[in-house]
Motif scaffolding. Structure first.
Motif, PDB file in Angstrom:
ATOM      1  N   MET A   1       9.480  51.716 -40.156  1.00  0.00           N
ATOM      2  CA  MET A   1      10.280  52.767 -40.761  1.00  0.00           C
ATOM      3  C   MET A   1       9.498  54.057 -40.915  1.00  0.00           C
ATOM      4  O   MET A   1      10.050  55.098 -41.192  1.00  0.00           O
ATOM      5  CB  MET A   1      10.775  52.316 -42.144  1.00  0.00           C
ATOM      6  N   GLY A   2       8.151  54.001 -40.791  1.00  0.00           N
ATOM      7  CA  GLY A   2       7.348  55.186 -41.061  1.00  0.00           C
ATOM      8  C   GLY A   2       7.407  56.204 -39.938  1.00  0.00           C
ATOM      9  O   GLY A   2       7.191  55.879 -38.780  1.00  0.00           O
ATOM     10  N   ARG A   3       7.701  57.453 -40.262  1.00  0.00           N
ATOM     11  CA  ARG A   3       7.689  58.516 -39.270  1.00  0.00           C
ATOM     12  C   ARG A   3       6.942  59.740 -39.773  1.00  0.00           C
ATOM     13  O   ARG A   3       6.830  60.727 -39.078  1.00  0.00           O
ATOM     14  CB  ARG A   3       9.122  58.919 -38.898  1.00  0.00           C
ATOM     15  N   ALA A   4       6.469  59.674 -41.008  1.00  0.00           N
ATOM     16  CA  ALA A   4       5.770  60.819 -41.572  1.00  0.00           C
ATOM     17  C   ALA A   4       4.392  60.962 -40.950  1.00  0.00           C
ATOM     18  O   ALA A   4       3.850  60.034 -40.359  1.00  0.00           O
ATOM     19  CB  ALA A   4       5.648  60.669 -43.089  1.00  0.00           C
ATOM     20  N   LEU A 216       4.431  56.594 -43.986  1.00  0.00           N
ATOM     21  CA  LEU A 216       3.376  56.750 -42.985  1.00  0.00           C
ATOM     22  C   LEU A 216       3.307  55.525 -42.082  1.00  0.00           C
ATOM     23  O   LEU A 216       3.659  54.420 -42.488  1.00  0.00           O
ATOM     24  CB  LEU A 216       2.020  56.958 -43.681  1.00  0.00           C
ATOM     25  N   LYS A 217       2.838  55.755 -40.867  1.00  0.00           N
ATOM     26  CA  LYS A 217       2.684  54.658 -39.915  1.00  0.00           C
ATOM     27  C   LYS A 217       1.272  54.695 -39.334  1.00  0.00           C
ATOM     28  O   LYS A 217       0.817  55.750 -38.875  1.00  0.00           O
ATOM     29  CB  LYS A 217       3.688  54.781 -38.770  1.00  0.00           C
ATOM     30  N   PRO A 218       0.539  53.565 -39.363  1.00  0.00           N
ATOM     31  CA  PRO A 218      -0.806  53.544 -38.771  1.00  0.00           C
ATOM     32  C   PRO A 218      -0.747  53.871 -37.278  1.00  0.00           C
ATOM     33  O   PRO A 218       0.177  53.461 -36.573  1.00  0.00           O
ATOM     34  CB  PRO A 218      -1.272  52.097 -38.995  1.00  0.00           C
ATOM     35  N   ASN A 219      -1.714  54.631 -36.797  1.00  0.00           N
ATOM     36  CA  ASN A 219      -1.802  54.916 -35.368  1.00  0.00           C
ATOM     37  C   ASN A 219      -3.257  55.142 -34.988  1.00  0.00           C
ATOM     38  O   ASN A 219      -4.123  55.331 -35.851  1.00  0.00           O
ATOM     39  CB  ASN A 219      -0.940  56.122 -34.982  1.00  0.00           C
ATOM     40  N   ASP A 220      -3.535  55.122 -33.694  1.00  0.00           N
ATOM     41  CA  ASP A 220      -4.913  55.228 -33.209  1.00  0.00           C
ATOM     42  C   ASP A 220      -5.530  56.581 -33.520  1.00  0.00           C
ATOM     43  O   ASP A 220      -6.733  56.692 -33.765  1.00  0.00           O
ATOM     44  CB  ASP A 220      -4.950  54.982 -31.695  1.00  0.00           C
TER      45      ASP A 220
END
Length: 469
Positions: A1-4, A216-220
């Motif tokens: 759901m995180g897109r921030a 928020l969404k974890p990303n590289d």
């Protein structure tokens, strides 16, 4: 759901922090001296940022980074008090939102007067409150994700930037005769206590921190949610602190000890730059209202849930807790009691999950607490908030003392007391702690104690000194 993102989170948190209170910073320095006033601004930024950091740390420590809220953490600490916590948050956010509408109603007729407008309707405060409600406040308040407000927050922050430039421009061009400057301070105990709430509540934004973390969404590229949240806290608090220092120092140095509690009123009404500055304040507060409506809606949903299900849930949780010797209490009973409700809600109506309402899953892997918010309930709660805000704003012209009490209790609770208690209670000491965990645990205890002291000081200032900031 995180897109921030880090950028959108920083913008929304910064806009939540900076409100019309920035205009009182020169008065705060007048009451304390330049040096001591700046120390209070910086100290308040540090205590506030530590509260935000503890929220982020506890969300990670309890494995609730996707579904965290004050309500869910209260279920792991003091379940019976969760309704008190969320009631305080909802009342505080509602009160601040109403004060924004009152500011619109107070300033727009003055702006019309500066433009030599004589039309009776355009000089009426309720007309302008109605216009801004219809055109700006209502549409933005129905946005479901906090991240959706990032563009309006950018516009509001441009207004803040203009106000900063206005203060600097007047400092370098306006000459005030016989001005007196107190460079060091403090001036007196009374003046410090009466102005203390200005600094403490200038950084209140904690009601939206969990929503930002959840989106928020974890990303590289940016790393984990925890790392992104720490960067958001650093960015927002740093920029807010610098903004307060600039407006406070240069606003006070421009007028000295004749400065009042609203720097914008010190400038000429006939000046175009001052007129634009007043309009910027109106734009800023109207665009900031949805950032108060967002957490208010979430907390009201929690209160409704507690009233309907809270008593039975607490009894089941206490029974389960007796069967567990370590970790957090079992939360399976909550799913059992709400399973049919949540499944029906999710199947029949779209589920609103942006406000941190889905509850929490603890470190023992128990099922999360589900606090369903259907589309129907979302619109009912939001509409109720907006209607009540409008009614209060058009009927009550002075909320100063009420807001002072609400701020002294609600803002202090969500900024210092609750983050501190959560950090102290949820970081378990029955197992070896790292140095950072130990710092957070006992630092949380200090922050909670500081919060109670702040509450006592601010309530005393309100009652005995008539403070309304």
């Amino acid at each position: 759901m995180g897109r921030a993102t880090i950028k959108s989170g920083s913008i929304n948190l910064l806009n939540t922090i900076i409100g019309a209170g920035i205009l009182a910073m020169p008065y705060g320095l007048k009451s304390n001296g330049v040096l001591f006033g700046c120390i209070l601004i910086i100290w308040s930024s540090l205590t506030s940022s530590f509260g935000l950091y503890l929220q982020n740390k506890v969300a990670k420590y309890t494995n609730q980074r996707d579904h965290c809220s004050y309500f869910s953490l209260a279920q792991l600490t003091y379940p019976k008090l969760s309704i008190v916590f969320d009631s305080a948050i909802s009342i505080k956010c509602f009160g601040v939102g109403v004060s924004y509408l009152v500011v619109i109603g107070d300033l727009m007729p003055k702006i019309m007067e500066s433009l030599n407008v004589t039309n009776h309707i355009l000089m009426h405060r309720n007309f302008w409150i109605s216009i801004f409600m219809i055109l700006i406040v209502v549409p933005l308040s129905y946005l479901k994700k906090l991240d959706s407000l990032k563009y309006t927050s950018i516009l509001a922050l441009f207004s803040v930037g203009y106000l900063i430039c206005l203060v600097l421009q007047h400092y370098f061009t306006e000459k005030v005769q016989h001005k007196h400057i107190d460079w060091f301070g403090p001036i007196s105990i009374k003046s410090t206590l009466s102005s203390f709430p200005i600094f403490v509540f200038a950084y209140t934004c904690h009601q939206n921190m969990f929503a930002i973390i959840n989106e928020l969404k974890p990303n590289d590229q940016d790393g984990s949610q925890t790392r992104q949240s720490n960067l958001i806290i650093r960015n927002a608090i740093s920029i807010a602190c610098i903004s307060y220092l600039i407006v406070g120092i240069f606003g006070y140095l421009t007028f000295g000890n004749i400065v009042n509690s609203n720097i914008i009123t010190m400038y000429s009404k006939d000046s175009i730059s001052s007129l634009i500055g007043r309009l910027c304040i109106v734009i800023m507060v109207s665009l900031s209202y949805p950032l108060q409506c967002h957490p208010c809606r979430g907390s009201i949903n929690h209160v409704i849930h507690f009233i309907i299900h809270g008593v039975s849930d607490i009894k089941k949780r206490q029974n389960n807790q007796n069967n567990h010797n370590h970790g957090y209490s079992s939360l399976n009973s909550d799913i059992e009691s709400l399973n049919s409700i949540s499944e029906m809600s999710i199947q029949d109506e779209s589920f609103i999950s942006t406000t941190p309402m889905e509850g929490a899953q603890d470190t023992d892997g128990h099922d999360p607490i589900i606090v369903p918010l259907t589309t129907k309930k979302f619109y009912i709660i939001t509409t109720t908030i907006l209607i009540l805000s409008y009614i209060v704003a058009i009927t009550v012209t002075n909320l100063a003392h009420v807001l002072a009490f609400v701020g002294s209790t609600g803002s202090t609770s969500i900024s210092f007391i609750l983050p501190g208690l959560f950090g102290y209670l949820l970081i378990k000491s029955d197992q070896p702690l790292t140095n950072l965990e130990r710092f957070c645990k006992f630092g949380g205890l200090f922050l909670a104690i500081w919060g109670f002291l702040v509450m006592i000081v601010c309530l005393s200032a309100t009652i005995f000194l008539g403070t309304t900031h």
